[in-house]
Design a protein around this motif. Structure first.
Motif, PDB file in Angstrom:
ATOM      1  N   VAL A   1       0.842  -1.206   0.000  1.00 26.53           N
ATOM      2  CA  VAL A   1       0.000   0.000   0.000  1.00 26.53           C
ATOM      3  C   VAL A   1       0.875   1.253   0.000  1.00 26.53           C
ATOM      4  O   VAL A   1       0.649   2.191  -0.776  1.00 26.53           O
ATOM      5  CB  VAL A   1      -0.959   0.011   1.211  1.00 26.53           C
ATOM      6  N   LYS A   2       1.894   1.276   0.855  1.00 18.16           N
ATOM      7  CA  LYS A   2       2.804   2.433   0.895  1.00 18.16           C
ATOM      8  C   LYS A   2       3.431   2.670  -0.480  1.00 18.16           C
ATOM      9  O   LYS A   2       3.590   3.803  -0.922  1.00 18.16           O
ATOM     10  CB  LYS A   2       3.929   2.191   1.914  1.00 18.16           C
ATOM     11  N   ASP A   3       3.799   1.565  -1.135  1.00 14.27           N
ATOM     12  CA  ASP A   3       4.413   1.655  -2.451  1.00 14.27           C
ATOM     13  C   ASP A   3       3.437   2.272  -3.459  1.00 14.27           C
ATOM     14  O   ASP A   3       3.810   3.141  -4.254  1.00 14.27           O
ATOM     15  CB  ASP A   3       4.821   0.242  -2.894  1.00 14.27           C
ATOM     16  N   ILE A   4       2.187   1.827  -3.425  1.00 13.34           N
ATOM     17  CA  ILE A   4       1.164   2.378  -4.325  1.00 13.34           C
ATOM     18  C   ILE A   4       0.968   3.876  -4.059  1.00 13.34           C
ATOM     19  O   ILE A   4       0.906   4.681  -4.985  1.00 13.34           O
ATOM     20  CB  ILE A   4      -0.187   1.629  -4.152  1.00 13.34           C
ATOM     21  N   LEU A   5       0.916   4.233  -2.764  1.00 13.04           N
ATOM     22  CA  LEU A   5       0.684   5.637  -2.410  1.00 13.04           C
ATOM     23  C   LEU A   5       1.842   6.526  -2.846  1.00 13.04           C
ATOM     24  O   LEU A   5       1.668   7.706  -3.133  1.00 13.04           O
ATOM     25  CB  LEU A   5       0.457   5.773  -0.892  1.00 13.04           C
ATOM     26  N   ALA A   6       3.061   5.927  -2.892  1.00 12.68           N
ATOM     27  CA  ALA A   6       4.254   6.724  -3.221  1.00 12.68           C
ATOM     28  C   ALA A   6       4.460   6.871  -4.716  1.00 12.68           C
ATOM     29  O   ALA A   6       5.264   7.697  -5.168  1.00 12.68           O
ATOM     30  CB  ALA A   6       5.488   6.073  -2.595  1.00 12.68           C
ATOM     31  N   GLU A   7       3.727   6.060  -5.504  1.00 14.51           N
ATOM     32  CA  GLU A   7       3.952   6.053  -6.948  1.00 14.51           C
ATOM     33  C   GLU A   7       3.750   7.435  -7.563  1.00 14.51           C
ATOM     34  O   GLU A   7       2.778   8.119  -7.263  1.00 14.51           O
ATOM     35  CB  GLU A   7       3.014   5.041  -7.621  1.00 14.51           C
ATOM     36  N   GLY A   8       4.682   7.809  -8.411  1.00 11.25           N
ATOM     37  CA  GLY A   8       4.574   9.095  -9.091  1.00 11.25           C
ATOM     38  C   GLY A   8       4.937  10.280  -8.213  1.00 11.25           C
ATOM     39  O   GLY A   8       4.871  11.425  -8.623  1.00 11.25           O
ATOM     40  N   GLN A   9       5.311   9.979  -6.965  1.00  4.68           N
ATOM     41  CA  GLN A   9       5.722  11.061  -6.055  1.00  4.68           C
ATOM     42  C   GLN A   9       7.206  10.921  -5.755  1.00  4.68           C
ATOM     43  O   GLN A   9       7.715   9.818  -5.622  1.00  4.68           O
ATOM     44  CB  GLN A   9       4.982  10.932  -4.726  1.00  4.68           C
TER      45      GLN A   9
END
Lengths: 298, 298
Positions: free
Chosen positions: B161-169
């Motif tokens: 989930v953390k990885d998904i939230l960090a995507e593109g940031q």
């Protein structure tokens, strides 16, 4: 209010607060995941499975506090299975219990992961629960192993696959029963066996309670199908006739409505007889619950 | 062939046959589900995690046969996480290790359920494994509880989930490390701790092996990022530069390639030092594996 309904309402509240506590105590979990897990877990529902765990444990003389973690674990497993079943790739349901399904609120990725996390947490909670009850090592481990079988490929997950494979096909009564035995029956049976073992059931008691559970699980499924035909949409939380619309095989479609209703009555009677025959078991609540299943309207 | 490579190849074969046996022994599982589970589980890969379980158990004097069920369980957990990560709703990957991903072959519904089933089976196999080893009840249960934490919302699933939230940031080095600590580090650390406990490690040994595991996990992830920049597509099984294409934060992007390589060397040295310091631990294989991680090209 009927006696059984107030019992169910009271126990559902106990389970609800404990589930809430588990969610609040999650450490270092990203907020959207925590919210997604909590959303479905605390969305309500009948709480039938956890109540069966508690009722079964108490029937054989166990303490509610010892059974409570296991009750919460089966509700987490049930919730995970609903979240995944509702996904667009599966049943593609937008509503559950009158509320938008998990993936409609949090997106598919989060819904898949929330399901994964709830399943995983359930095993953790059961191991914690086992540390608090005085069971032989082997029996504790056997419970976890049984859980893995009844909710995995050989049980609930396999049942969901069988259900998908049967969609749009006319299946026999035997096949329909086999699908339900794994898809919904295994977790219901496990709930009652889990409560019984944790509560300290003797081998003979466990045997009869398993028979009770298997009949209850089947009766519950038939009744669900009946409610899909004759139920009140506002109460069951989904459009009446949605099974037929999806071309799903159901008991009323295969047997007719009256024969389905009669079968539920027969199964409930058999279930109750099995419990009544146990001398040292406090059967009141299990009998009440069995009766409740035939009169419920949601 | 290097000594470590033949060791890894030999152990990967042992794990592969045992995983195959588990799949063949599944009872009453619908064929498409069984095939889907087997497809990804036996697709190969480095088998790093199960090998770490075996190597760690043997290092502290445990028997391979006792550690093998646990090795298979962590590989099932790893495989389930890959199947779910590859789904269209998540990373949307069409290929894994050069082969079509699970959902490309069996469809999304089956891929989700195969992942669910593998995770569930893993817990079952661990409970069976615990019945065969001579561990105090509490320690056995604690291992399962640790598994639930390290691979659930508080560990691996949370990391995804953390990885998904960090995507593109653009994320900081600290955040990147936090993501990897849970997303990939927790299962690697658990693999080594699991092998150690099952093998009979003392508390002090377990402490040092945990330090070894944490450094190895981080080094492994940094090396993965490095290979994504400089690797050979045919060896790593996915297009070089695919992380950059997805706008994912990586160690080479944050630190530069040379500093990333140096960090891997430092972590591996620290990991080895921790193991060497243990008098009664047969450290050869753990040292070999640590070195291997810095020279691997896939």
């Amino acid at each position: 209010m009927l006696k059984v309904e107030s019992y169910i309402e009271e126990k559902a509240k106990v389970v609800h607060s404990e589930l809430k506590r588990y969610m609040e105590n999650l450490q270092g979990v990203p907020q959207p995941l925590k919210e997604s897990m909590t959303y479905s877990l605390l969305a309500g529902g009948k709480r039938l499975r956890p109540i069966l765990v508690l009722a079964s444990a108490e029937a054989v003389g166990g303490k509610e506090e010892n059974a409570l973690p296991f009750a919460c674990a089966v509700e987490m497993i049930h919730t995970y299975s609903l979240i995944h079943d509702d996904l667009p790739a599966m049943d593609d349901d937008d509503f559950r219990r009158g509320n938008p399904t998990n993936h409609k609120v949090y997106g598919e990725a989060m819904a898949i992961l929330a399901g994964d996390a709830l399943l995983t947490k359930a095993f953790g909670i059961m191991t914690e629960g086992l540390k608090e009850v005085n069971l032989p090592y082997e029996i504790g481990l056997d419970l976890l192993r049984e859980c893995s079988i009844r909710v995995g490929a050989e049980g609930m997950v396999g049942g969901q696959v069988k259900d998908i494979l049967a969609e749009g096909q006319g299946v026999s009564l035997e096949t329909l029963q086999d699908i339900h035995r794994s898809k919904t029956g295994d977790l219901i049976t496990f709930s009652i066996r889990l409560g019984a073992v944790v509560g300290g059931a003797k081998e003979s008691e466990l045997h009869s309670l398993t028979g009770y559970a298997e009949r209850l699980g089947l009766a519950f499924q038939i009744q669900d199908d009946i409610l899909d035909v004759i139920g009140d949409q506002n109460k069951i939380g989904k459009p009446v006739g949605s099974d037929e619309g999806k071309n799903k095989s159901t008991y009323p479609a295969l047997l007719g409505l009256e024969a389905s209703k009669e079968w539920v009555q027969t199964l409930v009677k058999e279930a109750k007889d099995l419990v009544v025959s146990l001398d040292e078991v406090q059967s009141d609540r299990l009998l009440m619950i069995a009766d409740y299943l035939t009169v419920r309207d949601k």
